[in-house]
Design a protein around this motif. Structure first.
Motif, PDB file in Angstrom:
ATOM      1  N   ARG A   1       0.836  -1.226   0.000  1.00  0.00           N
ATOM      2  CA  ARG A   1       0.000   0.000   0.000  1.00  0.00           C
ATOM      3  C   ARG A   1       0.854   1.253   0.000  1.00  0.00           C
ATOM      4  O   ARG A   1       0.560   2.226  -0.676  1.00  0.00           O
ATOM      5  N   ARG A   2       1.910   1.220   0.812  1.00  0.00           N
ATOM      6  CA  ARG A   2       2.806   2.387   0.872  1.00  0.00           C
ATOM      7  C   ARG A   2       3.474   2.607  -0.486  1.00  0.00           C
ATOM      8  O   ARG A   2       3.543   3.728  -0.990  1.00  0.00           O
ATOM      9  N   PHE A   3       3.937   1.536  -1.111  1.00  0.00           N
ATOM     10  CA  PHE A   3       4.656   1.659  -2.384  1.00  0.00           C
ATOM     11  C   PHE A   3       3.709   2.050  -3.526  1.00  0.00           C
ATOM     12  O   PHE A   3       4.021   2.932  -4.325  1.00  0.00           O
ATOM     13  N   VAL A   4       2.544   1.430  -3.592  1.00  0.00           N
ATOM     14  CA  VAL A   4       1.649   1.633  -4.725  1.00  0.00           C
ATOM     15  C   VAL A   4       0.739   2.847  -4.518  1.00  0.00           C
ATOM     16  O   VAL A   4       0.577   3.675  -5.412  1.00  0.00           O
ATOM     17  N   ASP A   5       0.146   2.978  -3.327  1.00  0.00           N
ATOM     18  CA  ASP A   5      -0.839   4.041  -3.078  1.00  0.00           C
ATOM     19  C   ASP A   5      -0.299   5.202  -2.242  1.00  0.00           C
ATOM     20  O   ASP A   5      -1.024   6.153  -1.974  1.00  0.00           O
ATOM     21  N   ARG A   6       0.963   5.091  -1.759  1.00  0.00           N
ATOM     22  CA  ARG A   6       1.583   6.112  -0.899  1.00  0.00           C
ATOM     23  C   ARG A   6       0.757   6.341   0.367  1.00  0.00           C
ATOM     24  O   ARG A   6       0.578   7.456   0.833  1.00  0.00           O
ATOM     25  N   GLN A   7       0.209   5.273   0.932  1.00  0.00           N
ATOM     26  CA  GLN A   7      -0.653   5.382   2.106  1.00  0.00           C
ATOM     27  C   GLN A   7      -0.278   4.368   3.166  1.00  0.00           C
ATOM     28  O   GLN A   7       0.316   3.350   2.872  1.00  0.00           O
ATOM     29  N   PHE A   8      -0.717   4.659   4.397  1.00  0.00           N
ATOM     30  CA  PHE A   8      -0.554   3.702   5.492  1.00  0.00           C
ATOM     31  C   PHE A   8      -1.776   3.779   6.384  1.00  0.00           C
ATOM     32  O   PHE A   8      -2.324   4.853   6.615  1.00  0.00           O
ATOM     33  N   SER A   9      -2.205   2.624   6.889  1.00  0.00           N
ATOM     34  CA  SER A   9      -3.318   2.615   7.826  1.00  0.00           C
ATOM     35  C   SER A   9      -2.989   1.713   9.003  1.00  0.00           C
ATOM     36  O   SER A   9      -2.387   0.657   8.837  1.00  0.00           O
ATOM     37  N   ASP A  10      -3.378   2.162  10.193  1.00  0.00           N
ATOM     38  CA  ASP A  10      -3.142   1.358  11.392  1.00  0.00           C
ATOM     39  C   ASP A  10      -4.187   0.264  11.552  1.00  0.00           C
ATOM     40  O   ASP A  10      -4.034  -0.632  12.349  1.00  0.00           O
ATOM     41  N   GLN A  11      -5.243   0.402  10.784  1.00  0.00           N
ATOM     42  CA  GLN A  11      -6.301  -0.584  10.900  1.00  0.00           C
ATOM     43  C   GLN A  11      -5.860  -1.906  10.309  1.00  0.00           C
ATOM     44  O   GLN A  11      -5.236  -1.946   9.265  1.00  0.00           O
ATOM     45  N   TYR A  12      -6.203  -2.955  11.010  1.00  0.00           N
ATOM     46  CA  TYR A  12      -5.772  -4.243  10.539  1.00  0.00           C
ATOM     47  C   TYR A  12      -6.842  -4.918   9.698  1.00  0.00           C
ATOM     48  O   TYR A  12      -7.943  -5.179  10.136  1.00  0.00           O
ATOM     49  N   LEU A  13      -6.505  -5.153   8.444  1.00  0.00           N
ATOM     50  CA  LEU A  13      -7.416  -5.861   7.532  1.00  0.00           C
ATOM     51  C   LEU A  13      -6.632  -7.035   6.997  1.00  0.00           C
ATOM     52  O   LEU A  13      -5.697  -6.857   6.231  1.00  0.00           O
ATOM     53  N   SER A  14      -6.956  -8.233   7.416  1.00  0.00           N
ATOM     54  CA  SER A  14      -6.119  -9.336   6.947  1.00  0.00           C
ATOM     55  C   SER A  14      -6.478  -9.654   5.500  1.00  0.00           C
ATOM     56  O   SER A  14      -7.605  -9.468   5.059  1.00  0.00           O
TER      57      SER A  14
END
Ligand code: GDP
Ligand code: MG
Length: 174
Positions: free
Chosen positions: A23-36
């Protein structure tokens, strides 16, 4: 200008940050929420590599396969690894058992793709001290492992580097 498509896989234990690194590499985003991650998700990213052969830039379509979190009871589905040119094998620096299992994941990947290249990502580097990180990152050398990086999907540290380094090696193995 030519574009080549290559498949790479993110491999590692459950919850080490595989999905977050993508997500960080492709969308430049980070989320603390855990979605397996359920099953497999394939993300695409077009990257430009410089300085290869002639001066022309080379475009490369990375097909990034995010494999479902693995536990002792649920291994990697080997067919998902087929046809990969490389892998980023991820461990979590706050859970040393996930680091200890990097060689196991490496073996699994190389059994299917003996000519593949691998990068070890010691992820969640933002959560521990520099001193601890220095100790953990002293990992023995393995055949086909081209580099080990301490990454953070949260801060972005060394995230572009792992993907770009792997892509360059795949394009130009020497
Ligand atoms: P996966 O199961 O390997 O795909 O792991 P996820 O990407 O879903 O991440 C698991 C959890 O760790 C989530 O709550 C993320 O927000 C968190 N996480 C992932 N990478 C990092 C990181 O670099 N730093 C911190 N602090 N948390 C992270
Ligand atoms: Mg995931």
């Amino acid at each position: 200008m030519s574009t080549i498509a290559k498949k790479i896989c993110l491999v590692g234990d459950f919850s080490v940050g595989k999905t977050s690194l993508i997500r960080r590499f492709v969308d430049r985003q980070f989320s603390d929420q855990y979605l397996s991650t359920v099953g497999v998700k394939i993300s695409k990213k077009l990257i430009e590599l410089e300085g290869i052969k002639d001066t022309e830039k080379l475009k490369m379509q990375l097909l990034i396969w995010d494999l479902e979190g693995h536990t002792k009871f649920k291994g990697i589905v080997p067919t998902h690894l087929q046809g990969a040119s490389g892998a980023i094998i991820v461990g979590d620096v706050t859970r040393l058992d996930t680091i200890a299992r990097l060689p196991e994941h490496l073996k699994t990947f190389l059994t299917i793709n003996p000519k593949g290249f691998v990068i070890f990502a010691l992820n969640k580097s933002d959560l521990i001290s520099e001193e601890k990180l220095a100790k953990i990152s002293q990992i023995e050398e393995f055949d086909r492992v081209i580099a080990t990086y301490s990454t953070s999907a949260k801060t972005g540290a060394f995230v572009d580097e792992i993907f770009e380094k792997l892509a360059s090696k795949i394009i130009q193995p020497e």
